[in-house]
Design a protein around this motif. Structure first.
Motif, PDB file in Angstrom:
ATOM      1  N   GLU A  12      84.686  68.810  54.480  1.00  0.00           N
ATOM      2  CA  GLU A  12      86.088  68.412  54.381  1.00  0.00           C
ATOM      3  C   GLU A  12      86.904  68.723  55.112  1.00  0.00           C
ATOM      4  N   ASN A  15      93.832  69.823  55.932  1.00  0.00           N
ATOM      5  CA  ASN A  15      94.701  69.036  55.295  1.00  0.00           C
ATOM      6  C   ASN A  15      95.228  67.928  56.010  1.00  0.00           C
ATOM      7  N   PHE A  79      95.622  63.051  47.301  1.00  0.00           N
ATOM      8  CA  PHE A  79      96.754  64.039  47.440  1.00  0.00           C
ATOM      9  C   PHE A  79      97.945  63.269  47.001  1.00  0.00           C
ATOM     10  N   LYS A  83      98.933  69.236  44.970  1.00  0.00           N
ATOM     11  CA  LYS A  83      97.841  69.569  45.888  1.00  0.00           C
ATOM     12  C   LYS A  83      98.118  71.161  46.066  1.00  0.00           C
ATOM     13  N   ASN A  84      97.160  71.877  45.682  1.00  0.00           N
ATOM     14  CA  ASN A  84      97.248  73.160  45.316  1.00  0.00           C
ATOM     15  C   ASN A  84      98.340  73.753  44.522  1.00  0.00           C
ATOM     16  N   ASN A 154      94.518  67.535  43.847  1.00  0.00           N
ATOM     17  CA  ASN A 154      93.665  68.459  44.618  1.00  0.00           C
ATOM     18  C   ASN A 154      94.063  70.058  44.007  1.00  0.00           C
ATOM     19  N   GLU A 155      93.326  70.645  43.573  1.00  0.00           N
ATOM     20  CA  GLU A 155      93.421  72.241  42.811  1.00  0.00           C
ATOM     21  C   GLU A 155      94.669  72.355  42.043  1.00  0.00           C
ATOM     22  N   ASN A 252      89.127  68.957  41.341  1.00  0.00           N
ATOM     23  CA  ASN A 252      88.521  70.302  41.939  1.00  0.00           C
ATOM     24  C   ASN A 252      89.517  71.507  41.450  1.00  0.00           C
ATOM     25  N   ASP A 291      85.894  74.794  44.033  1.00  0.00           N
ATOM     26  CA  ASP A 291      86.082  74.965  45.623  1.00  0.00           C
ATOM     27  C   ASP A 291      85.710  76.603  45.808  1.00  0.00           C
ATOM     28  N   TYR A 293      85.132  79.725  47.489  1.00  0.00           N
ATOM     29  CA  TYR A 293      85.575  80.637  48.275  1.00  0.00           C
ATOM     30  C   TYR A 293      85.235  82.133  48.197  1.00  0.00           C
ATOM     31  N   GLU A 315      84.490  72.336  48.483  1.00  0.00           N
ATOM     32  CA  GLU A 315      85.083  73.108  49.370  1.00  0.00           C
ATOM     33  C   GLU A 315      84.459  74.281  49.334  1.00  0.00           C
ATOM     34  N   PHE A 341      84.669  73.463  54.186  1.00  0.00           N
ATOM     35  CA  PHE A 341      86.261  72.947  54.400  1.00  0.00           C
ATOM     36  C   PHE A 341      86.498  73.353  55.962  1.00  0.00           C
TER      37      PHE A 341
HETATM   38  C1  DGJ Z   1      91.972  75.032  49.023  1.00  0.00           C
HETATM   39  C2  DGJ Z   1      92.596  73.675  49.183  1.00  0.00           C
HETATM   40  O1  DGJ Z   1      91.843  72.859  48.067  1.00  0.00           O
HETATM   41  C3  DGJ Z   1      92.477  73.221  50.284  1.00  0.00           C
HETATM   42  O2  DGJ Z   1      93.280  71.563  50.521  1.00  0.00           O
HETATM   43  C4  DGJ Z   1      92.934  73.831  51.533  1.00  0.00           C
HETATM   44  O3  DGJ Z   1      94.389  74.384  51.211  1.00  0.00           O
HETATM   45  C5  DGJ Z   1      92.211  75.349  51.561  1.00  0.00           C
HETATM   46  N1  DGJ Z   1      92.284  75.918  50.296  1.00  0.00           N
HETATM   47  C6  DGJ Z   1      92.701  76.205  52.372  1.00  0.00           C
HETATM   48  O4  DGJ Z   1      91.908  77.548  52.645  1.00  0.00           O
END
Ligand code: DGJ
Length: 502
Positions: A12, A15, A79, A83-84, A154-155, A252, A291, A293, A315, A341
């Motif tokens: 990905e 941004n 987006f 977005k987040n 997004n998120e 997501n 996503d 992480y 991600e 990402f």
């Molecule tokens: C998750 C988001 O979905 C992404 O667009 C980006 O902001 C990442 N976090 C950054 O770590």
């Protein structure tokens, strides 16, 4: 390459990277070197509809043309409203008109830069723009199908409180839970996500009434309420897009930290405990995606690989664990794809993602066959959990981290071990293949107490994208017949046969 690649070996973009084709130019070479077959790239509502009703598809067209020229597929990320959690990608004409596009509010009345999901105007404007995008894609891309899938928003999630506290939201929160949702949950009582079933069974939870009556009050009820309303909004956007061009579409989620409560993490996103609520609210959405992480990668894979939800990871960290994560997700959870990402920054020539994707690409037909047959497994080990046992085709296989072996060449003293991961397939009665990085595998019989030996093992290399047999591995390379090994710091593929003896 026409049609959808069946395994998305993806990455990905950061941004802002798809907002300038010039910026992107030098990075296409990176994607080639990484053996990506798919790129996840944002489409920005603010740039696509700078004035209401007037659309500029220049960036999208450029992106599609560049990707197509390089035989890359695209997953576009819409987006738009969110977005987040935030509405930073809403066009200026949305941001500056809070009368028409009201904001979510905190309990003390403070407005947030979050378009309220209770805003019909926001929903309809987003849906119109998304429909325009999908119509345009149908016109310019239906024949080639460079764009294979779309992520809607997004998120999504409410932060810093569990729910919107605007007047509209308060009013709806005090009303009865919609029959539609209750009927959906009732019909699936036995198969609901266990976390939701638990909330529903909690003391004081009834079968009808307000959100607090049915879901026991507190942040849990507020989160379910928000998930339903976010879901309804996203359903309208998704359905409007699919009516124009029905590509697969997904949402997501940002995953919560251990011990955090809704509002501390983005409340009400497409999280595993809310899967049934999201499905009821947004039937046009094909699946929910994490996503990942967080370090407990395997746990999150498992929580999304259930109730028929296919696992796709849009991600993840593009770090030194990425290759191990890809092998694991595909092997253990039949993942549709994997996508670290900020992929344009993966330029280290020693990064293992490129060789891993090259192997996975050559192996795709084999992987798909074994995913279908149920003869594929995956393992993920690290310093904290250095060992995992699998059963496959009558054998018990102990997968250990390479560094558990005294002879392994380890990283610098004190440095945490890189994760190790592999997929294993049973290719015949006593025949297997393994692809991965940093693992050592030993074998026992799962059916009797006879001992198991390695009959033969051969590594497979890649020449021009084709798999070719390489060295016969024996002696030190199998620890004199004791194990199959792919050293850490490398990606490898081996075929091997086992036998039993007494
Ligand atoms: C998750 C988001 O979905 C992404 O667009 C980006 O902001 C990442 N976090 C950054 O770590």
């Amino acid at each position: 390459m026409e049609g959808r690649p069946l395994l998305l070996l993806a990455g990905e973009l950061g941004n802002s990277s798809a907002s300038s084709l010039g910026y992107l130019e030098p990075h296409w070479e990176t994607f080639r070197k990484l053996h990506l077959n798919t790129l996840l790239a944002p489409v920005y509502w603010e740039l696509m509809e700078p004035a209401e009703g007037s659309f500029d598809f220049g960036l999208v067209d450029g992106l599609v043309a560049e990707a197509r020229r390089r035989e890359l597929k695209l997953v576009l990320l819409w987006f738009a409203s969110w977005k987040n959690s935030m509405s930073c990608y809403a066009p200026a004409w949305v941001k500056t008109d809070p009368e028409r596009f009201p904001r979510a509010r905190q309990g003390d009345g403070t407005p947030l830069e979050i378009v309220s999901p209770f805003s019909d105007q926001g929903r309809d404007a987003d849906a119109r723009a998304f429909a325009a995008l999908m119509r345009h894609l149908r016109d310019v891309d239906a024949e080639h199908q460079t764009v294979v899938m779309v992520q809607v928003e997004n998120e999504i999630g409410m932060i810093p409180e569990a729910r919107d506290r605007s007047a509209d939201a308060d009013e709806l929160f005090g009303r009865a839970v919609p029959e539609e949702l209750l009927e959906y949950l009732e019909a699936r009582r036995g198969t609901l996500a266990p976390e939701l079933a638990e909330i529903w069974r909690s003391p004081g939870a009834g079968s009808s009434g307000t959100w607090s009556d049915v879901f026991g009050g507190g942040a849990a009820a507020e989160e379910i309420f928000m998930a339903w309303h976010f879901g309804r909004y996203v359903e309208a956007v998704t359905a409007a897009g699919k009516a124009e061009y029905p590509l697969p579409m997904f949402v997501n989620a940002a995953l919560p930290r251990e011990g955090y409560v809704p509002g501390q993490y983005p409340s009400a996103g497409p999280l595993p405990h809310l899967i049934d609520v999201w499905r009821a609210a947004a039937p046009s959405v094909d699946f929910l995606a994490p996503d990942i992480y967080r370090t407990n990668f395997a746990e999150w894979c498992a929580r999304y690989d259930r109730s028929g939800n296919p696992l796709f990871i849009p991600e993840a960290h593009a770090d030194r664990n990425a290759a191990a994560h890809a092998f694991y997700a595909i092997g253990a959870h039949r993942a549709l794809g994997f996508s670290p990402f900020s992929i344009e920054h993966v330029t280290d020539p020693d990064h293992l993602l490129g060789p891993a994707y090259a192997l996975l690409s050559a192996l795709t037909p084999t992987i798909l066959e074994h995913q279908r047959e149920g003869t594929l497994r995956g393992a993920l080990v690290d310093q904290e959990s250095p060992e995992q046992t699998l059963e496959l085709s009558g054998y018990r296989m102990k997968v250990r981290h390479d560094y558990t072996w005294g002879w392994a060449e380890k990283g610098p003293e004190g440095e945490a071990w890189p994760r190790a991961g592999a997929l294993l397939a049973a290719t015949g009665a006593d025949a297997f293949l393994i692809a991965g990085t940093g693992v050592i595998v030993t074998f026992e019989s799962a059916t009797d107490d006879g001992r198991v030996g390695i009959l033969r093992a051969r590594e497979q290399g890649l020449v021009g994208g084709e798999l070719v047999p390489g060295r016969w591995l024996n002696g030190d390379q199998t620890h004199q017949g004791r194990h199959i090994r792919i050293p850490a710091g490398r990606v490898g593929l081996q075929r091997f046969e086992l036998y039993r003896y007494r």
